[in-house]
Design a protein around this motif. Structure first.
Motif, PDB file in Angstrom:
ATOM      1  N   PRO A  90       0.795  -1.234   0.000  1.00  0.00           N
ATOM      2  CA  PRO A  90       0.000   0.000   0.000  1.00  0.00           C
ATOM      3  C   PRO A  90       0.826   1.282   0.000  1.00  0.00           C
ATOM      4  O   PRO A  90       0.331   2.329  -0.377  1.00  0.00           O
ATOM      5  N   ASN A  91       2.085   1.196   0.437  1.00  0.00           N
ATOM      6  CA  ASN A  91       2.888   2.412   0.585  1.00  0.00           C
ATOM      7  C   ASN A  91       3.626   2.719  -0.713  1.00  0.00           C
ATOM      8  O   ASN A  91       4.856   2.654  -0.780  1.00  0.00           O
ATOM      9  N   LYS A  92       2.877   3.070  -1.754  1.00  0.00           N
ATOM     10  CA  LYS A  92       3.473   3.269  -3.076  1.00  0.00           C
ATOM     11  C   LYS A  92       4.385   4.497  -3.123  1.00  0.00           C
ATOM     12  O   LYS A  92       5.416   4.485  -3.807  1.00  0.00           O
ATOM     13  N   ALA A  93       4.029   5.547  -2.421  1.00  0.00           N
ATOM     14  CA  ALA A  93       4.842   6.767  -2.447  1.00  0.00           C
ATOM     15  C   ALA A  93       6.218   6.505  -1.849  1.00  0.00           C
ATOM     16  O   ALA A  93       7.242   6.971  -2.378  1.00  0.00           O
ATOM     17  N   PHE A  94       6.261   5.758  -0.751  1.00  0.00           N
ATOM     18  CA  PHE A  94       7.547   5.444  -0.116  1.00  0.00           C
ATOM     19  C   PHE A  94       8.396   4.545  -1.003  1.00  0.00           C
ATOM     20  O   PHE A  94       9.604   4.738  -1.135  1.00  0.00           O
ATOM     21  N   LEU A  95       7.747   3.560  -1.645  1.00  0.00           N
ATOM     22  CA  LEU A  95       8.483   2.674  -2.548  1.00  0.00           C
ATOM     23  C   LEU A  95       9.038   3.440  -3.741  1.00  0.00           C
ATOM     24  O   LEU A  95      10.151   3.173  -4.195  1.00  0.00           O
ATOM     25  N   LEU A  96       8.275   4.392  -4.256  1.00  0.00           N
ATOM     26  CA  LEU A  96       8.759   5.219  -5.361  1.00  0.00           C
ATOM     27  C   LEU A  96       9.952   6.047  -4.920  1.00  0.00           C
ATOM     28  O   LEU A  96      10.940   6.203  -5.661  1.00  0.00           O
ATOM     29  N   TRP A  97       9.894   6.588  -3.700  1.00  0.00           N
ATOM     30  CA  TRP A  97      11.021   7.357  -3.169  1.00  0.00           C
ATOM     31  C   TRP A  97      12.250   6.483  -3.042  1.00  0.00           C
ATOM     32  O   TRP A  97      13.362   6.898  -3.394  1.00  0.00           O
ATOM     33  N   LEU A  98      12.075   5.255  -2.525  1.00  0.00           N
ATOM     34  CA  LEU A  98      13.199   4.325  -2.408  1.00  0.00           C
ATOM     35  C   LEU A  98      13.794   4.014  -3.781  1.00  0.00           C
ATOM     36  O   LEU A  98      15.013   4.011  -3.957  1.00  0.00           O
ATOM     37  N   TYR A  99      12.916   3.751  -4.736  1.00  0.00           N
ATOM     38  CA  TYR A  99      13.389   3.439  -6.085  1.00  0.00           C
ATOM     39  C   TYR A  99      14.207   4.592  -6.660  1.00  0.00           C
ATOM     40  O   TYR A  99      15.301   4.391  -7.191  1.00  0.00           O
ATOM     41  N   ASN A 100      13.682   5.803  -6.557  1.00  0.00           N
ATOM     42  CA  ASN A 100      14.393   6.970  -7.087  1.00  0.00           C
ATOM     43  C   ASN A 100      15.721   7.195  -6.381  1.00  0.00           C
ATOM     44  O   ASN A 100      16.718   7.571  -7.014  1.00  0.00           O
ATOM     45  N   MET A 101      15.748   6.946  -5.068  1.00  0.00           N
ATOM     46  CA  MET A 101      16.982   7.138  -4.319  1.00  0.00           C
ATOM     47  C   MET A 101      18.064   6.169  -4.787  1.00  0.00           C
ATOM     48  O   MET A 101      19.186   6.577  -5.102  1.00  0.00           O
ATOM     49  N   PHE A 102      17.737   4.879  -4.868  1.00  0.00           N
ATOM     50  CA  PHE A 102      18.739   3.889  -5.265  1.00  0.00           C
ATOM     51  C   PHE A 102      19.114   4.036  -6.731  1.00  0.00           C
ATOM     52  O   PHE A 102      20.272   3.857  -7.114  1.00  0.00           O
ATOM     53  N   ASP A 103      18.142   4.367  -7.563  1.00  0.00           N
ATOM     54  CA  ASP A 103      18.432   4.570  -8.984  1.00  0.00           C
ATOM     55  C   ASP A 103      19.376   5.757  -9.175  1.00  0.00           C
ATOM     56  O   ASP A 103      20.273   5.723 -10.021  1.00  0.00           O
ATOM     57  N   THR A 104      19.204   6.792  -8.366  1.00  0.00           N
ATOM     58  CA  THR A 104      20.064   7.974  -8.449  1.00  0.00           C
ATOM     59  C   THR A 104      21.469   7.672  -7.947  1.00  0.00           C
ATOM     60  O   THR A 104      22.462   8.100  -8.547  1.00  0.00           O
ATOM     61  N   VAL A 105      21.569   6.933  -6.852  1.00  0.00           N
ATOM     62  CA  VAL A 105      22.888   6.542  -6.325  1.00  0.00           C
ATOM     63  C   VAL A 105      23.631   5.692  -7.349  1.00  0.00           C
ATOM     64  O   VAL A 105      24.828   5.882  -7.598  1.00  0.00           O
ATOM     65  N   GLY A 106      22.924   4.745  -7.973  1.00  0.00           N
ATOM     66  CA  GLY A 106      23.552   3.929  -9.006  1.00  0.00           C
ATOM     67  C   GLY A 106      24.004   4.760 -10.192  1.00  0.00           C
ATOM     68  O   GLY A 106      25.094   4.553 -10.737  1.00  0.00           O
ATOM     69  N   LEU A 107      23.183   5.712 -10.599  1.00  0.00           N
ATOM     70  CA  LEU A 107      23.524   6.605 -11.704  1.00  0.00           C
ATOM     71  C   LEU A 107      24.810   7.364 -11.411  1.00  0.00           C
ATOM     72  O   LEU A 107      25.718   7.434 -12.249  1.00  0.00           O
ATOM     73  N   ALA A 108      24.908   7.925 -10.215  1.00  0.00           N
ATOM     74  CA  ALA A 108      26.085   8.708  -9.842  1.00  0.00           C
ATOM     75  C   ALA A 108      27.328   7.837  -9.700  1.00  0.00           C
ATOM     76  O   ALA A 108      28.409   8.188 -10.191  1.00  0.00           O
ATOM     77  N   ALA A 109      27.190   6.700  -9.040  1.00  0.00           N
ATOM     78  CA  ALA A 109      28.343   5.830  -8.802  1.00  0.00           C
ATOM     79  C   ALA A 109      28.909   5.270 -10.101  1.00  0.00           C
ATOM     80  O   ALA A 109      30.131   5.237 -10.303  1.00  0.00           O
ATOM     81  N   PHE A 110      28.045   4.852 -11.016  1.00  0.00           N
ATOM     82  CA  PHE A 110      28.521   4.277 -12.264  1.00  0.00           C
ATOM     83  C   PHE A 110      29.013   5.345 -13.238  1.00  0.00           C
ATOM     84  O   PHE A 110      29.804   5.039 -14.134  1.00  0.00           O
ATOM     85  N   THR A 111      28.561   6.578 -13.085  1.00  0.00           N
ATOM     86  CA  THR A 111      29.166   7.672 -13.858  1.00  0.00           C
ATOM     87  C   THR A 111      30.648   7.764 -13.521  1.00  0.00           C
ATOM     88  O   THR A 111      31.500   7.948 -14.407  1.00  0.00           O
ATOM     89  N   ILE A 112      30.962   7.593 -12.245  1.00  0.00           N
ATOM     90  CA  ILE A 112      32.346   7.697 -11.793  1.00  0.00           C
ATOM     91  C   ILE A 112      33.183   6.526 -12.289  1.00  0.00           C
ATOM     92  O   ILE A 112      34.298   6.714 -12.794  1.00  0.00           O
ATOM     93  N   THR A 113      32.678   5.284 -12.171  1.00  0.00           N
ATOM     94  CA  THR A 113      33.478   4.139 -12.607  1.00  0.00           C
ATOM     95  C   THR A 113      33.728   4.190 -14.110  1.00  0.00           C
ATOM     96  O   THR A 113      34.826   3.855 -14.572  1.00  0.00           O
ATOM     97  N   GLY A 114      32.716   4.612 -14.875  1.00  0.00           N
ATOM     98  CA  GLY A 114      32.919   4.733 -16.314  1.00  0.00           C
ATOM     99  C   GLY A 114      33.919   5.821 -16.661  1.00  0.00           C
ATOM    100  O   GLY A 114      34.789   5.635 -17.518  1.00  0.00           O
ATOM    101  N   MET A 115      33.804   6.955 -15.974  1.00  0.00           N
ATOM    102  CA  MET A 115      34.719   8.062 -16.226  1.00  0.00           C
ATOM    103  C   MET A 115      36.155   7.681 -15.871  1.00  0.00           C
ATOM    104  O   MET A 115      37.098   7.958 -16.630  1.00  0.00           O
ATOM    105  N   LEU A 116      36.353   7.037 -14.730  1.00  0.00           N
ATOM    106  CA  LEU A 116      37.700   6.630 -14.317  1.00  0.00           C
ATOM    107  C   LEU A 116      38.291   5.593 -15.261  1.00  0.00           C
ATOM    108  O   LEU A 116      39.494   5.603 -15.537  1.00  0.00           O
ATOM    109  N   THR A 117      37.451   4.708 -15.755  1.00  0.00           N
ATOM    110  CA  THR A 117      37.925   3.724 -16.744  1.00  0.00           C
ATOM    111  C   THR A 117      38.394   4.427 -18.004  1.00  0.00           C
ATOM    112  O   THR A 117      39.432   4.092 -18.574  1.00  0.00           O
ATOM    113  N   GLY A 118      37.630   5.416 -18.453  1.00  0.00           N
ATOM    114  CA  GLY A 118      38.022   6.173 -19.635  1.00  0.00           C
ATOM    115  C   GLY A 118      39.311   6.944 -19.436  1.00  0.00           C
ATOM    116  O   GLY A 118      40.165   6.995 -20.321  1.00  0.00           O
ATOM    117  N   LEU A 119      39.476   7.543 -18.267  1.00  0.00           N
ATOM    118  CA  LEU A 119      40.707   8.284 -17.975  1.00  0.00           C
ATOM    119  C   LEU A 119      41.917   7.366 -17.937  1.00  0.00           C
ATOM    120  O   LEU A 119      43.020   7.762 -18.321  1.00  0.00           O
TER     121      LEU A 119
END
Length: 218
Positions: A90-119
Motif C-alpha cells: 500500500p505504501n506506493k509513495a515510499f516505494l517510489l522514493w526508495l526506487y528513485n533514491m537507489f536509482d540515483t545513487v547507481g547513476l552517480a556511482a557508475f558515472t564515476i566508474t565509467g569516467m575513471l575507466t576512460g581516464l
C-alpha cells in the motif's frame, strides 16, 4: 586510476542498481528468477558495455563474480523484504522514493566508474572517452532493465536523468588536472546526486516539443 576509489563506487553502484532492478521486476510481478535476472542485468549491463568499448575483454563482470553475486544476494534480500514487510504494497509513495533514491545513487556511482575507466585508457581526447564511458555505464544497465520490463527506457524521457550523468562526468574531467582522483570522484558523485534529486523535487525537465494546437493529444 585509483583502484580503491573505483572499487568503492563499483560496489555502491552495483548494489543500488540491483535494488532498482529488483523493484522494477517486483512491480512487473516477476518470479524470483526474473527478479534476479533483472537485478543482475541492471547492475552489470552498463559496465559490460563500458568494458567492451574500452577494449577490456572479457568484461570485468565475466571475470570476477563479485558484482554478479552482489546483485543476486541483493535481489533475494529485496524480494524477501518486500514479501514480509506488511506495508510494502500500500505504501506506493515510499516505494517510489526508495526506487528513485537507489536509482540515483547507481547513476552517480557508475558515472564515476565509467569516467575513471576512460581516464585510465589515455586514449585520444582527455574528455570524450571518459565522459561517454561515464554516461554509458550510468544509463546502460537502466536501459536494458526497462527494455526487459517492457517499458520505455527512462533515459529517453525522464526528468534530468542522463543529463545529470553527463554534467557530472564533464565537470569531473575538468578537475582532473587540479584535483586528486578521490576529490574528483566525490565532486562528480555529489553533483549528479544534486542534479537528479533537484529534478525530482522541483520538476526540472529538458525541452519536450509539443504541438501548440494539441490536436494529436487524443
Amino acid at each position: 586510476m585509483d583502484s580503491l576509489t573505483w572499487v568503492i563506487f563499483d560496489i555502491m553502484g552495483t548494489i543500488a542498481f540491483a535494488i532498482s532492478g529488483a523493484m522494477v521486476a517486483i512491480h512487473r510481478r516477476m518470479d524470483i528468477f526474473g527478479i534476479i535476472v533483472l537485478a543482475s542485468l541492471t547492475a552489470v549491463g552498463g559496465g559490460m558495455v563500458r568494458d567492451v568499448l574500452a577494449g577490456i575483454t572479457p568484461p570485468v563482470a565475466l571475470c570476477n563474480v563479485t558484482d554478479f553475486m552482489l546483485a543476486i544476494v541483493t535481489a533475494i534480500i529485496v524480494s524477501l523484504a518486500y514479501s514480509f514487510w506488511p506495508y510494502a504494497a500500500p505504501n506506493k509513495a515510499f516505494l517510489l522514493w526508495l526506487y528513485n533514491m537507489f536509482d540515483t545513487v547507481g547513476l552517480a556511482a557508475f558515472t564515476i566508474t565509467g569516467m575513471l575507466t576512460g581516464l585510465a585508457c589515455h586514449a585520444g581526447n582527455p574528455y570524450v572517452l571518459p565522459v561517454l564511458l561515464g554516461v554509458i555505464t550510468a544509463v546502460g544497465g537502466g536501459i536494458l532493465r526497462d527494455l526487459m520490463a517492457n517499458r520505455m527506457p527512462a533515459v529517453l524521457y525522464k526528468d534530468i536523468y542522463a543529463t545529470a550523468s553527463l554534467v557530472g562526468a564533464v565537470f569531473a574531467c575538468l578537475l582532473q588536472n587540479v584535483a586528486d582522483t578521490v576529490t574528483m570522484a566525490w565532486v562528480c558523485f555529489v553533483l549528479v546526486i544534486g542534479l537528479r534529486f533537484g529534478a525530482l523535487h522541483y520538476g526540472w525537465h529538458l525541452f519536450h516539443p509539443r504541438s501548440s494546437e494539441r490536436k494529436y493529444d487524443n
